[in-house]
Scaffold this active site. Structure first.
Site, PDB file in Angstrom:
ATOM      1  CG  ASP A   1      -3.841 -53.076 -58.797  1.00  0.00           C
ATOM      2  OD1 ASP A   1      -3.639 -54.282 -58.997  1.00  0.00           O
ATOM      3  OD2 ASP A   1      -2.936 -52.221 -58.766  1.00  0.00           O
TER       4      ASP A   1
ATOM      5  CD  GLN B   1       3.852 -53.166 -59.034  1.00  0.00           C
ATOM      6  OE1 GLN B   1       3.000 -53.306 -59.905  1.00  0.00           O
ATOM      7  NE2 GLN B   1       4.103 -54.099 -58.145  1.00  0.00           N
TER       8      GLN B   1
ATOM      9  CE  LYS C   1       1.660 -56.659 -61.298  1.00  0.00           C
ATOM     10  NZ  LYS C   1       1.438 -55.537 -60.387  1.00  0.00           N
TER      11      LYS C   1
END
Ligand code: GUN
Length: 305
Positions: free
Chosen positions: A114, A91, A49
């Site tokens: 997200d 995460q 990422k």
């Protein structure tokens, strides 16, 4: 011949679109990636990422926290870190002693790139989306890149997770020019899944079970999207779809190299959105998704020539 719907060229085109927009707006969007503990798979994803962010002019910063952190300390960290960034992700998975849902509730919804918070899922359900989870939105981009329209199609979604199945079913069923599908959602308690599949134009398999979709369940006119990722007996990556299905259907996303490459690029799309929404350069996600899809279609046409 079965068409392979590869994700790499779509992710490359999507990153080009993001880079163009970031440059045109003179922006420097920023993303905080919060990682708790040392999950080896998470470390690989996170590095990926950060590298991809750099390619499109997004500043991504890893905030690495101790495995022993308490829920309350993590909530406090999220509150403080999010003030300094356009977008923040935590995460997953988190260590066992921290409930993921309890943490997601504390991500500021206008920075939740997200798309996991109840507010962002609710906005999608109300057809006024802001941040849509990376996997569902990535699948939407991938299908449109290859000229696969969803309007009026019968889409069967297998799986009802908060991250994939549920937002995906919402996304493709809404009244958007790039959606408008008729959706059937199947899950572990569904009866006669084979019956539902008979009428499917597009099947999206996100059950998290290796080789769940069998050759006898598909037909030659189907388009199959495989969201699964597993390791087979030979140590190779494989999906929720049995490899033999590839010989039968009209088109399929490979594993690896199908949906996987899309998710990072789509997260960066959301970080771009977060920055530009906050600055008032754009007012809604729907129109930006529409523009982006038009760009992706053209990129595919140009590449085909
Ligand atoms: N772990 C695996 N996939 C994801 C994702 O899309 N977002 C976050 N935050 N964690 C993940």
């Amino acid at each position: 011949m079965t068409q392979l719907l590869k994700g790499k060229p779509v992710a490359t085109a999507l990153k080009k679109w993001i880079r163009n927009r970031v440059e045109a707006e003179g922006a420097r969007p920023s993303l905080a990636i919060v990682m708790v503990g040392n999950n080896p798979a998470s470390e690989v994803y996170v590095n990926h990422k950060i590298r991809a962010a750099g390619e499109v002019g997004i500043k991504a910063e890893l905030v690495h926290l101790e495995e022993s952190i308490t829920r309350q300390q993590l909530v406090n960290e999220i509150r403080e870190i999010s003030k300094r960034f356009d977008g923040i992700i935590v995460q997953l998975p988190l260590p066992n002693h921290i409930n993921e849902d309890a943490i997601i509730q504390h991500i500021p919804p206008n920075k939740d790139v997200d798309g996991f918070t109840p507010e962002n899922l609710g906005l999608l359900a109300r057809s006024t989306p802001r941040f849509i989870s990376a996997t569902p939105l990535g699948i939407l981009f991938l299908l449109h890149y290859y000229g696969i329209s969803l309007t009026g199609k019968n889409v069967v979604v297998i799986g009802r997770s908060n991250i994939v199945g549920t937002p995906l079913a919402l996304l493709v069923s809404r009244r958007f020019p790039w959606a408008n599908a008729t959706v059937t959602m199947c899950h572990s308690r569904s009866r006669n899944i084979d019956e539902h599949l008979k009428n499917a134009d597009i099947v999206i398999v996100a059950v998290g079970k290796k080789h769940w979709l069998k050759p006898k369940m598909v037909t030659k006119n189907m388009i199959v999207v495989d969201v699964g990722i597993h390791v087979d007996d030979n140590g190779k990556l494989t999906g929720d779809v049995e490899p033999e299905v590839r010989q039968i259907v009209k088109a399929i996303t490979p594993v690896p190299g199908g949906v996987g490459p899309m998710t990072v690029a789509t997260l960066l799309f959301n970080v771009y959105l977060a920055n530009s929404l906050a600055k008032g350069i754009i007012t809604d996600a729907e129109s930006v998704i529409t523009e982006c899809i038009e760009f992706l279609r053209k990129e595919y046409q140009t590449k085909k020539k």
